[in-house]
Design a protein around this motif. Sequence first.
Motif, PDB file in Angstrom:
ATOM      1  N   ILE A  70       0.836  -1.198   0.000  1.00  0.00           N
ATOM      2  CA  ILE A  70       0.000   0.000   0.000  1.00  0.00           C
ATOM      3  C   ILE A  70       0.873   1.250   0.000  1.00  0.00           C
ATOM      4  N   VAL A  71       1.924   1.238   0.798  1.00  0.00           N
ATOM      5  CA  VAL A  71       2.848   2.373   0.835  1.00  0.00           C
ATOM      6  C   VAL A  71       3.491   2.581  -0.532  1.00  0.00           C
ATOM      7  N   ARG A  72       3.846   1.497  -1.189  1.00  0.00           N
ATOM      8  CA  ARG A  72       4.452   1.588  -2.520  1.00  0.00           C
ATOM      9  C   ARG A  72       3.494   2.248  -3.509  1.00  0.00           C
ATOM     10  N   GLU A  73       2.234   1.858  -3.451  1.00  0.00           N
ATOM     11  CA  GLU A  73       1.228   2.439  -4.348  1.00  0.00           C
ATOM     12  C   GLU A  73       1.031   3.924  -4.069  1.00  0.00           C
ATOM     13  N   ILE A  74       0.929   4.283  -2.795  1.00  0.00           N
ATOM     14  CA  ILE A  74       0.754   5.693  -2.449  1.00  0.00           C
ATOM     15  C   ILE A  74       1.952   6.501  -2.932  1.00  0.00           C
ATOM     16  N   ALA A  75       3.161   5.957  -2.758  1.00  0.00           N
ATOM     17  CA  ALA A  75       4.367   6.662  -3.185  1.00  0.00           C
ATOM     18  C   ALA A  75       4.352   6.913  -4.687  1.00  0.00           C
ATOM     19  N   VAL A  76       3.887   5.936  -5.448  1.00  0.00           N
ATOM     20  CA  VAL A  76       3.815   6.098  -6.901  1.00  0.00           C
ATOM     21  C   VAL A  76       2.916   7.267  -7.273  1.00  0.00           C
ATOM     22  N   TRP A  77       1.725   7.312  -6.669  1.00  0.00           N
ATOM     23  CA  TRP A  77       0.751   8.329  -7.049  1.00  0.00           C
ATOM     24  C   TRP A  77       1.075   9.695  -6.465  1.00  0.00           C
ATOM     25  N   ARG A  78       1.850   9.726  -5.396  1.00  0.00           N
ATOM     26  CA  ARG A  78       2.291  11.013  -4.847  1.00  0.00           C
ATOM     27  C   ARG A  78       3.558  11.522  -5.527  1.00  0.00           C
ATOM     28  N   GLY A  79       4.309  10.611  -6.143  1.00  0.00           N
ATOM     29  CA  GLY A  79       5.584  10.992  -6.709  1.00  0.00           C
ATOM     30  C   GLY A  79       6.685  11.064  -5.665  1.00  0.00           C
ATOM     31  N   ASN A  80       6.503  10.337  -4.556  1.00  0.00           N
ATOM     32  CA  ASN A  80       7.504  10.296  -3.488  1.00  0.00           C
ATOM     33  C   ASN A  80       8.425   9.096  -3.659  1.00  0.00           C
ATOM     34  N   ASP A  81       9.611   9.205  -3.101  1.00  0.00           N
ATOM     35  CA  ASP A  81      10.440   8.036  -2.916  1.00  0.00           C
ATOM     36  C   ASP A  81       9.780   7.154  -1.862  1.00  0.00           C
ATOM     37  N   GLU A  82       9.768   5.844  -2.101  1.00  0.00           N
ATOM     38  CA  GLU A  82       9.078   4.927  -1.198  1.00  0.00           C
ATOM     39  C   GLU A  82       9.650   4.987   0.219  1.00  0.00           C
ATOM     40  N   ALA A  83      10.955   5.041   0.338  1.00  0.00           N
ATOM     41  CA  ALA A  83      11.583   5.099   1.659  1.00  0.00           C
ATOM     42  C   ALA A  83      11.240   6.402   2.367  1.00  0.00           C
ATOM     43  N   GLU A  84      11.203   7.487   1.614  1.00  0.00           N
ATOM     44  CA  GLU A  84      10.844   8.782   2.198  1.00  0.00           C
ATOM     45  C   GLU A  84       9.414   8.747   2.748  1.00  0.00           C
ATOM     46  N   LEU A  85       8.501   8.162   1.966  1.00  0.00           N
ATOM     47  CA  LEU A  85       7.111   8.083   2.406  1.00  0.00           C
ATOM     48  C   LEU A  85       6.976   7.185   3.631  1.00  0.00           C
ATOM     49  N   ALA A  86       7.663   6.050   3.616  1.00  0.00           N
ATOM     50  CA  ALA A  86       7.610   5.142   4.758  1.00  0.00           C
ATOM     51  C   ALA A  86       8.106   5.831   6.018  1.00  0.00           C
ATOM     52  N   HIS A  87       9.231   6.498   5.919  1.00  0.00           N
ATOM     53  CA  HIS A  87       9.802   7.172   7.082  1.00  0.00           C
ATOM     54  C   HIS A  87       8.873   8.276   7.585  1.00  0.00           C
ATOM     55  N   ALA A  88       8.336   9.071   6.682  1.00  0.00           N
ATOM     56  CA  ALA A  88       7.497  10.208   7.083  1.00  0.00           C
ATOM     57  C   ALA A  88       6.202   9.752   7.741  1.00  0.00           C
ATOM     58  N   THR A  89       5.537   8.745   7.162  1.00  0.00           N
ATOM     59  CA  THR A  89       4.274   8.295   7.750  1.00  0.00           C
ATOM     60  C   THR A  89       4.492   7.669   9.124  1.00  0.00           C
ATOM     61  N   THR A  90       5.624   7.002   9.296  1.00  0.00           N
ATOM     62  CA  THR A  90       5.929   6.408  10.602  1.00  0.00           C
ATOM     63  C   THR A  90       6.211   7.488  11.635  1.00  0.00           C
ATOM     64  N   GLN A  91       6.980   8.485  11.251  1.00  0.00           N
ATOM     65  CA  GLN A  91       7.250   9.578  12.181  1.00  0.00           C
ATOM     66  C   GLN A  91       5.947  10.271  12.586  1.00  0.00           C
ATOM     67  N   THR A  92       5.071  10.484  11.623  1.00  0.00           N
ATOM     68  CA  THR A  92       3.789  11.130  11.911  1.00  0.00           C
ATOM     69  C   THR A  92       2.952  10.271  12.853  1.00  0.00           C
ATOM     70  N   ALA A  93       2.889   8.967  12.587  1.00  0.00           N
ATOM     71  CA  ALA A  93       2.087   8.076  13.420  1.00  0.00           C
ATOM     72  C   ALA A  93       2.645   7.988  14.834  1.00  0.00           C
ATOM     73  N   ARG A  94       3.947   7.891  14.964  1.00  0.00           N
ATOM     74  CA  ARG A  94       4.530   7.790  16.300  1.00  0.00           C
ATOM     75  C   ARG A  94       4.283   9.057  17.103  1.00  0.00           C
ATOM     76  N   ARG A  95       4.325  10.183  16.439  1.00  0.00           N
ATOM     77  CA  ARG A  95       4.039  11.454  17.118  1.00  0.00           C
ATOM     78  C   ARG A  95       2.545  11.565  17.444  1.00  0.00           C
ATOM     79  N   PHE A  96       1.688  11.231  16.492  1.00  0.00           N
ATOM     80  CA  PHE A  96       0.241  11.376  16.652  1.00  0.00           C
ATOM     81  C   PHE A  96      -0.268  10.532  17.816  1.00  0.00           C
ATOM     82  N   PHE A  97       0.135   9.251  17.860  1.00  0.00           N
ATOM     83  CA  PHE A  97      -0.343   8.326  18.899  1.00  0.00           C
ATOM     84  C   PHE A  97       0.554   8.329  20.137  1.00  0.00           C
TER      85      PHE A  97
END
Length: 317
Positions: A272-299
Motif C-alpha cells: 500500500i505504501v508503494r502504491e501511495i508513493a507512486v501516485w504522490r511521486g515520493n520516494d518509497e523510503a521517504e514516504l515510509a519514514h514520514a508516515t511512521t514519524q507522523t504516526a509515532r508522534r500522533f499516537f
Amino acid sequence: MADPAWLWLQCPLYLQRSALLADPDATFDDFLPEALRFRAPAPLVDIGANLTHDSFARDLEAVLRRAQAANVTALIVTGTDRAHAEQAVALAQRFPGLHATAGVHPHDASLWNGALAAAMGELHQRPEVVAVGECGLDFNRNFSTPSEQERAFEAQLGLAVENGKPLFIHERDAGQRMREMLHTWRDDISDAVIHCFTADRDTLHGYLDLDLHIGLTGWICDERRGHHLRELVRNIPLDRLMVETDCPYLLPRDLPAKLKGRRNEPSLLPWIVREIAVWRGNDEAELAHATTQTARRFFRLDTASEAQETGRAQQES
C-alpha cells in the motif's frame, strides 16, 4: 540491534507455543506466496488493524511474525465496541509493539448509554489505549440512526477532551456533518485522524483546513473505486498522512499474486505504501519514514510503550 518491540517473537516461550512453527516443515510465511513477501524500506506503523477479528484467532502469532518480516514494527489494534476494545487492550498487554484504541463505531451508536460511557472512560485510562475511537458517522448504511450516531460521537468527543487523547474517526457519506461537528469541537480536542479516507476533494480539503490527519488504505489499489484517491493523494501534506491496512478488510486488488482467501493482514502494508508513493511521486523510503514519524508522534507511541513496559514490570514484580 533488534527492535525491542519485537523481542517477544524470538523468545523460547513463543517458539514453544506456536503450533505453526512447531512443525519442522512449516514456517510462519507459508501463508504468503513469494511474490507477496514484501519488506518496507523503513519501519512502518499500521494505524488500523482489526486483529480482534475472528479470522485472526487461528494464526495471530504467525500474522505478527509476517508483519515483523515486512518491517511493520508497530500496530494500532482497533477497538470498535466495548468487547473488541477490551480484546485490543489484552493483545497490547500480551505483545509489545501493539497498541489499542477504544471507542464505539457509528454502526453501534444506538447502544450508547451511561454505563457504556463510563466503561469507555475507564478504558481510555489504560496505557495500552492510544486513541479514542473508532467513532464517528456513517450515513451510508445507517445501522444506527443519524441522530443516534451524532449523540454517541458527541459524547466520545467529550471523552477525548477529558483525557487528551487523539481521535480515531470513521466517516462515510457524512462529510459535511462531520466537518460541522468537528469545527465546533476543534479548539478543545487534540489531534484527530480520519481513518480509511475514501471521500472527495472538497471533503479532503475541509478536513485539512481543520488540521486533521488522513489515513489511507488499500482502497487506493482498487481500480474500481480508488481512481479519485490517486488524484488526491498529492494534496495531503506529508506530515498529515498515515497508512493502514484496515485488515482483515480491504485486501489490495492489484497484488502481484493471489492470496488464499480474502483476508488482508499487516504484512501487506508495504504494498500500500508503494502504491501511495507512486501516485504522490515520493520516494518509497521517504514516504515510509514520514508516515511512521507522523504516526509515532500522533499516537505518542514512545510514551505509550514506556508506560506499557512499566505496567508489565509492576505486574511481574
